[in-house]
Design a protein around this motif. Structure first.
Motif, mmCIF file in Angstrom:
data_model
loop_
_atom_site.group_PDB
_atom_site.id
_atom_site.type_symbol
_atom_site.label_atom_id
_atom_site.label_comp_id
_atom_site.label_asym_id
_atom_site.label_seq_id
_atom_site.Cartn_x
_atom_site.Cartn_y
_atom_site.Cartn_z
ATOM 1 N N VAL A 16 -7.615 14.152 0.930
ATOM 2 C CA VAL A 16 -7.651 12.736 1.308
ATOM 3 C C VAL A 16 -8.297 11.888 0.216
ATOM 4 O O VAL A 16 -9.368 12.217 -0.293
ATOM 5 C CB VAL A 16 -8.411 12.565 2.648
ATOM 6 C CG1 VAL A 16 -8.611 11.092 2.991
ATOM 7 C CG2 VAL A 16 -7.653 13.267 3.775
ATOM 8 N N LYS A 17 -7.621 10.796 -0.108
ATOM 9 C CA LYS A 17 -8.133 9.846 -1.099
ATOM 10 C C LYS A 17 -9.387 9.157 -0.532
ATOM 11 O O LYS A 17 -9.383 8.772 0.647
ATOM 12 C CB LYS A 17 -7.025 8.805 -1.328
ATOM 13 C CG LYS A 17 -7.280 7.776 -2.394
ATOM 14 C CD LYS A 17 -6.020 6.894 -2.459
ATOM 15 C CE LYS A 17 -6.079 5.882 -3.566
ATOM 16 N NZ LYS A 17 -4.804 5.124 -3.646
ATOM 17 N N ALA A 60 -9.389 6.182 2.215
ATOM 18 C CA ALA A 60 -8.060 6.068 2.823
ATOM 19 C C ALA A 60 -8.200 5.816 4.326
ATOM 20 O O ALA A 60 -9.220 6.139 4.939
ATOM 21 C CB ALA A 60 -7.259 7.347 2.587
ATOM 22 N N LYS A 113 -2.692 13.039 -1.321
ATOM 23 C CA LYS A 113 -3.820 12.491 -2.105
ATOM 24 C C LYS A 113 -3.540 11.063 -2.586
ATOM 25 O O LYS A 113 -4.454 10.307 -2.896
ATOM 26 C CB LYS A 113 -4.075 13.422 -3.307
ATOM 27 C CG LYS A 113 -5.382 13.184 -4.027
ATOM 28 C CD LYS A 113 -6.540 13.819 -3.288
ATOM 29 C CE LYS A 113 -7.834 13.634 -4.052
ATOM 30 N NZ LYS A 113 -9.016 13.993 -3.296
ATOM 31 N N LYS A 133 0.839 -1.214 0.000
ATOM 32 C CA LYS A 133 0.000 0.000 0.000
ATOM 33 C C LYS A 133 0.868 1.257 0.000
ATOM 34 O O LYS A 133 2.014 1.247 0.460
ATOM 35 C CB LYS A 133 -0.898 0.021 1.243
ATOM 36 C CG LYS A 133 -1.885 -1.132 1.320
ATOM 37 C CD LYS A 133 -2.978 -0.977 0.310
ATOM 38 C CE LYS A 133 -4.036 -2.053 0.467
ATOM 39 N NZ LYS A 133 -5.098 -1.944 -0.520
ATOM 40 N N ALA A 188 -12.822 9.494 4.338
ATOM 41 C CA ALA A 188 -11.940 8.380 4.702
ATOM 42 C C ALA A 188 -12.725 7.080 4.903
ATOM 43 O O ALA A 188 -13.937 7.104 5.145
ATOM 44 C CB ALA A 188 -11.186 8.737 5.986
ATOM 45 N N ALA A 197 -2.204 8.733 -0.757
ATOM 46 C CA ALA A 197 -2.061 7.823 0.385
ATOM 47 C C ALA A 197 -3.250 6.879 0.553
ATOM 48 O O ALA A 197 -4.390 7.318 0.674
ATOM 49 C CB ALA A 197 -1.878 8.632 1.666
ATOM 50 N N ASP A 198 -2.934 5.575 0.590
ATOM 51 C CA ASP A 198 -3.925 4.601 1.055
ATOM 52 C C ASP A 198 -3.974 4.645 2.584
ATOM 53 O O ASP A 198 -5.013 4.460 3.199
ATOM 54 C CB ASP A 198 -3.537 3.173 0.628
ATOM 55 C CG ASP A 198 -3.398 3.039 -0.878
ATOM 56 O OD1 ASP A 198 -4.347 3.448 -1.583
ATOM 57 O OD2 ASP A 198 -2.353 2.551 -1.351
ATOM 58 N N ILE A 199 -2.781 4.863 3.173
ATOM 59 C CA ILE A 199 -2.633 4.984 4.630
ATOM 60 C C ILE A 199 -1.984 6.343 4.871
ATOM 61 O O ILE A 199 -0.876 6.594 4.389
ATOM 62 C CB ILE A 199 -1.686 3.904 5.220
ATOM 63 C CG1 ILE A 199 -1.930 2.516 4.617
ATOM 64 C CG2 ILE A 199 -1.715 3.919 6.750
ATOM 65 C CD1 ILE A 199 -3.132 1.790 5.087
ATOM 66 N N LEU A 200 -2.645 7.204 5.610
ATOM 67 C CA LEU A 200 -2.121 8.551 5.877
ATOM 68 C C LEU A 200 -1.901 8.727 7.374
ATOM 69 O O LEU A 200 -2.823 8.537 8.164
ATOM 70 C CB LEU A 200 -3.116 9.605 5.371
ATOM 71 C CG LEU A 200 -2.818 11.060 5.753
ATOM 72 C CD1 LEU A 200 -1.479 11.516 5.173
ATOM 73 C CD2 LEU A 200 -3.941 11.978 5.272
#
Length: 292
Positions: A224-225, A228, A204, A163, A260, A206-209
């Motif tokens: 934010v994607k 996420a 943008k 990821k 999210a 990031a799967d994990i932020l």
């Protein structure tokens, strides 16, 4: 249309579960070892936030059966006096974990004090030896906040392998060890910070932020994607127009929770996990010394 809300990553509930597991482990081991685990928290001066953190840690210790060897020193305590206390605690068989509560008064050198702590009693997981073990993927005491984040992600079965993980913040307390732990879990890691160009574009992806910069509301929904996993390490005290103060994170929670897939609350997310890992580090040191 129904409004989407992210699932909560409940650090408070998981910390409670860890406390119960530690309590059982301590009860089982104490008969064999002949004493409880011991944690020494050193605090200098009268910073009210630090005093509250120390009380919180001591209460958590009492709850699971760890003996507290807390020491509170006046502001004018010298570097040499503190180094001498740490040397005594390093030798004390009753003490398994030592930590110096930050911030310290300006005349004291926190880094030098940290270097004096026996790496195997470094409950905060911040000694260069323990950070070196993390870099090399060797067993050792891990930095509490990032290790707490990893445990939280594990609890909710969040896949990390392959990821895109973005860590915003590069502190030695959180950002750097966090990036290393995510790499160890086979994530593809980007570290962004205050000098990064076009932070929005980086985040943008990031799967994990992981947000750990100490700037209230820095991360907004449009950065934010969708779906996420958002982990907010920020703990910022802000005061509203009426003079009321409250804790907020680095993520604008109200809007981001609608985008999210998972999100941590502030407070009640990462904070309780930091304390739980501190206790876990102390117990790990205790059991290792006892060879169990």
């Amino acid at each position: 249309m129904e409004t989407k809300t992210a699932k909560l990553l409940d650090g408070k509930a998981l910390a409670e579960k860890i406390h119960q597991e530690l309590s059982v482990r301590i009860t089982e081991s104490q008969a064999k070892i002949g004493r409880p685990p011991g944690l020494a928290v050193l605090m200098v001066g009268d910073n009210p936030a630090s005093a509250a953190y120390v009380r919180n840690k001591e209460r958590a210790c009492a709850k699971v059966g760890i003996a507290s060897f807390g020491k509170h020193f006046p502001t004018e305590t010298t570097q040499a006096e503190l180094e001498s206390v740490i040397a005594e605690l390093n030798q004390d068989e009753q003490v398994d974990g030592i930590l110096v509560q930050l911030p310290l008064p300006d005349h004291l050198d926190a880094v030098t004090l940290l270097h004096q702590i026996d790496p195997d009693k470094d409950a905060d997981g911040l000694h260069p030896v323990n950070l070196g073990r993390l870099v090399r993927g060797e067993a050792g005491l891990r930095s509490c906040t990032p290790a707490g984040v990893m445990r939280l992600l594990q609890e909710y079965d969040i896949p990390l392998r392959g990821k895109q993980a973005v860590v915003v913040g590069r502190s030695i307390l959180v950002g750097k060890p966090m990036a290393l732990m995510l790499l160890e879990a086979d994530a593809t890691v980007t570290v962004a910070h205050s000098r990064s160009l076009d932070l929005s574009a980086i985040v943008k992806n990031a799967d994990i932020l992981i947000a750990a910069v100490g700037r209230p509301g820095l991360i907004t929904a449009e950065m934010v994607k969708p779906d996420a996993v958002v982990v907010d390490v920020g703990m910022n005290r802000v005061t509203d127009a009426s003079g009321k103060s409250r804790l907020v994170g680095d993520v604008h929670w109200e809007s981001t929770a609608g985008v999210a897939g998972f999100i941590t609350p502030v407070p009640g997310g990462v904070g309780p996990m930091t304390v739980a890992i501190l206790l876990q580090n102390t117990v790990a040191s205790y059991l290792r010394k006892a060879g169990s």
